[in-house]
Design a protein around this motif. Sequence first.
Motif, PDB file in Angstrom:
ATOM      1  N   GLY A 151       0.444  -0.998  -0.046  1.00  0.00           N
ATOM      2  CA  GLY A 151      -0.552   0.038   0.059  1.00  0.00           C
ATOM      3  C   GLY A 151       0.866   1.333  -0.256  1.00  0.00           C
ATOM      4  N   ARG A 152       1.738   0.862  -0.054  1.00  0.00           N
ATOM      5  CA  ARG A 152       2.190   2.253   0.095  1.00  0.00           C
ATOM      6  C   ARG A 152       3.556   1.747  -1.162  1.00  0.00           C
ATOM      7  N   THR A 153       3.227   1.318  -2.081  1.00  0.00           N
ATOM      8  CA  THR A 153       3.848   1.482  -3.368  1.00  0.00           C
ATOM      9  C   THR A 153       3.774   2.918  -4.010  1.00  0.00           C
ATOM     10  N   GLU A 154       4.324   3.942  -4.274  1.00  0.00           N
ATOM     11  CA  GLU A 154       3.815   5.702  -4.960  1.00  0.00           C
ATOM     12  C   GLU A 154       4.272   4.927  -5.774  1.00  0.00           C
ATOM     13  N   ILE A 155       4.598   4.687  -7.161  1.00  0.00           N
ATOM     14  CA  ILE A 155       5.588   4.172  -8.445  1.00  0.00           C
ATOM     15  C   ILE A 155       4.745   3.203  -9.226  1.00  0.00           C
ATOM     16  N   GLY A 156       5.301   2.368 -10.554  1.00  0.00           N
ATOM     17  CA  GLY A 156       4.593   1.964 -10.735  1.00  0.00           C
ATOM     18  C   GLY A 156       5.652   0.622 -11.312  1.00  0.00           C
ATOM     19  N   LEU A 157       6.220   0.161  -9.984  1.00  0.00           N
ATOM     20  CA  LEU A 157       7.428  -0.532  -9.773  1.00  0.00           C
ATOM     21  C   LEU A 157       7.030  -1.704 -10.218  1.00  0.00           C
ATOM     22  N   ILE A 158       5.511  -2.682 -10.390  1.00  0.00           N
ATOM     23  CA  ILE A 158       6.451  -4.192 -10.699  1.00  0.00           C
ATOM     24  C   ILE A 158       6.372  -3.787 -12.384  1.00  0.00           C
ATOM     25  N   GLN A 159       6.206  -2.966 -13.227  1.00  0.00           N
ATOM     26  CA  GLN A 159       6.767  -2.952 -14.541  1.00  0.00           C
ATOM     27  C   GLN A 159       7.601  -1.969 -14.699  1.00  0.00           C
ATOM     28  N   LEU A 160       8.186  -1.172 -13.875  1.00  0.00           N
ATOM     29  CA  LEU A 160       9.711  -0.540 -13.306  1.00  0.00           C
ATOM     30  C   LEU A 160      10.944  -2.590 -13.927  1.00  0.00           C
ATOM     31  N   ALA A 161      10.122  -3.318 -12.548  1.00  0.00           N
ATOM     32  CA  ALA A 161      11.674  -4.088 -12.350  1.00  0.00           C
ATOM     33  C   ALA A 161      11.364  -5.005 -13.668  1.00  0.00           C
ATOM     34  N   GLU A 162      10.129  -5.282 -14.330  1.00  0.00           N
ATOM     35  CA  GLU A 162      10.103  -6.130 -15.378  1.00  0.00           C
ATOM     36  C   GLU A 162      11.207  -5.471 -16.183  1.00  0.00           C
ATOM     37  N   GLU A 163      10.935  -4.251 -16.620  1.00  0.00           N
ATOM     38  CA  GLU A 163      11.933  -3.412 -17.649  1.00  0.00           C
ATOM     39  C   GLU A 163      13.171  -3.324 -17.313  1.00  0.00           C
ATOM     40  N   VAL A 164      13.676  -3.797 -16.582  1.00  0.00           N
ATOM     41  CA  VAL A 164      15.427  -4.126 -15.994  1.00  0.00           C
ATOM     42  C   VAL A 164      15.235  -5.245 -16.236  1.00  0.00           C
ATOM     43  N   GLU A 165      14.586  -6.067 -15.224  1.00  0.00           N
ATOM     44  CA  GLU A 165      14.671  -7.470 -15.938  1.00  0.00           C
ATOM     45  C   GLU A 165      15.485  -7.537 -17.485  1.00  0.00           C
ATOM     46  N   ARG A 166      14.230  -7.388 -18.187  1.00  0.00           N
ATOM     47  CA  ARG A 166      14.324  -7.386 -19.265  1.00  0.00           C
ATOM     48  C   ARG A 166      15.363  -6.705 -20.358  1.00  0.00           C
ATOM     49  N   HIS A 167      15.746  -5.376 -19.393  1.00  0.00           N
ATOM     50  CA  HIS A 167      17.152  -4.580 -20.266  1.00  0.00           C
ATOM     51  C   HIS A 167      18.137  -5.875 -19.437  1.00  0.00           C
ATOM     52  N   LEU A 168      18.347  -5.823 -18.543  1.00  0.00           N
ATOM     53  CA  LEU A 168      19.788  -7.490 -17.734  1.00  0.00           C
ATOM     54  C   LEU A 168      19.430  -8.517 -18.747  1.00  0.00           C
ATOM     55  N   ARG A 169      18.403  -9.082 -19.359  1.00  0.00           N
ATOM     56  CA  ARG A 169      18.142 -10.542 -19.324  1.00  0.00           C
ATOM     57  C   ARG A 169      19.873 -10.913 -20.666  1.00  0.00           C
ATOM     58  N   PRO A 170      20.702 -10.136 -21.193  1.00  0.00           N
ATOM     59  CA  PRO A 170      21.484 -10.764 -22.113  1.00  0.00           C
ATOM     60  C   PRO A 170      23.244 -10.570 -21.207  1.00  0.00           C
ATOM     61  N   VAL A 171      23.089  -9.671 -19.737  1.00  0.00           N
ATOM     62  CA  VAL A 171      24.570  -9.630 -19.612  1.00  0.00           C
ATOM     63  C   VAL A 171      24.495 -10.417 -17.911  1.00  0.00           C
ATOM     64  N   THR A 172      25.831 -10.883 -18.610  1.00  0.00           N
ATOM     65  CA  THR A 172      26.144 -12.341 -17.644  1.00  0.00           C
ATOM     66  C   THR A 172      27.063 -11.760 -16.137  1.00  0.00           C
ATOM     67  N   GLU A 173      27.484 -10.494 -16.093  1.00  0.00           N
ATOM     68  CA  GLU A 173      28.179 -10.367 -14.991  1.00  0.00           C
ATOM     69  C   GLU A 173      27.693 -10.168 -13.544  1.00  0.00           C
ATOM     70  N   VAL A 174      28.260 -10.901 -12.762  1.00  0.00           N
ATOM     71  CA  VAL A 174      27.548 -10.207 -11.856  1.00  0.00           C
ATOM     72  C   VAL A 174      27.178  -9.744 -10.802  1.00  0.00           C
ATOM     73  N   PHE A 175      26.329  -9.149 -10.090  1.00  0.00           N
ATOM     74  CA  PHE A 175      26.543  -7.698  -9.122  1.00  0.00           C
ATOM     75  C   PHE A 175      24.798  -8.180  -9.085  1.00  0.00           C
ATOM     76  N   THR A 176      24.530  -6.800  -7.695  1.00  0.00           N
ATOM     77  CA  THR A 176      23.115  -6.980  -7.490  1.00  0.00           C
ATOM     78  C   THR A 176      22.461  -5.563  -7.972  1.00  0.00           C
TER      79      THR A 176
END
Length: 367
Positions: free
Chosen positions: A278-303
């Motif tokens: 209930g505290r979420t104030e941004i469209g986080l789900i879409q943001l997280a999905e887009e970040v995941e898609r962007h990083l899909r080809p990346v093999t470097e290890v980081f968080t």
Amino acid sequence: TAHLIDDPYRPARRKTRTLNIGHVAIGGDAPVVVQSMTNTDTRDVEATVAQVTALAEAGCEIVRLAVLDEDAARAIGPIRKASPVPLIADIHFDHRLALMALDAGVDGLRINPGNIGGAEPVDKVVAAAKACGAPIRIGVNSGSVDKKLLKKFGGPTPEAMVESAMEHVRLLEERDFFDTKISLKSSSVPATIAAYRLLAGRCDYPLHIGVTEAGTPGRGTVKSSVGLGVLLYEGIGDTLRVSLTGDPVTEMDVAWEILRSLNLRARGPEIVSCPTCGRTEIGLIQLAEEVERHLRPVTEVFTVAVMGCVVNGPGEAREADIGIAGGRGMGIIFRKGEVVRKIKGEENLLPEFLNELDIFLEELRKE
Ligand code: SF4
């Protein structure tokens, strides 16, 4: 690209012999190896090479191919030439196909020596496998346990599966062949775990683990993760396959995420994102999905952390190598605990964060 993670709680591995499938070591001190199997017609060289390549790009380290007939065995030659990873020929009953596949350059066999028609075919396959340095996997499925053992144990019990596997193993040992790994797959998770535990106490061969017929990606992911997770936590399993109904490439994310979740190995970034509330104030789900898609080809290890609010978000985002915490109509980007940018306007969060990620990656690759 496939790091072992330094963690005092990382499960200790069971001690096993080591074998090599092409250039990939399995067992001993080698990291747990990710495998899969093509679902193309092996005789279709072009389609099979395309799938093997896609699997390898997604993190598959060894690929198994079904060899159903002589044309498929012959196709192994050109497929092997084009493959970036070692290949295993999966053969049932017909030892001549095993000989042809070895001749064509396959790196390993999956064949049960007790099912190939007697001592002479076993002699031939073992001699050819030795000459090529190709290991053999014995694979017992709950559905393929011998009738005599079903009767003895009252069904395809873990004991029956282990006994069946050891009968095949003995046929190889009698011929001084020890480059063996074993799998015992059942579609029941508890039975699979029980069978591997039993087998792990009876031999020091490397084990190929998996839950067979796990199902479609949603349910199959859960079933495989529970089964493989328990075994790996107990140190059992030197190579694994996540079996999902569908494109085998989808198995790769699951396999690597299982290894990462136990800190056994890592490939690509770990993306931490909050569940939203209930505290979420941004469209986080879409943001997280887009970040995941962007990083899909990346093999470097980081968080990477993608967090939905400024209450709990910055805490997690600070822990990550790079992270974003969103607030009402704004966001804060962190790098290794430091605030690097404040972004105004929700529509700017995604492009600005992706841009920061690219800069981060460029620097990482220079290190
Ligand atoms: Fe809710 Fe914020 Fe936690 Fe996300 S980080 S779950 S938005 S409290």
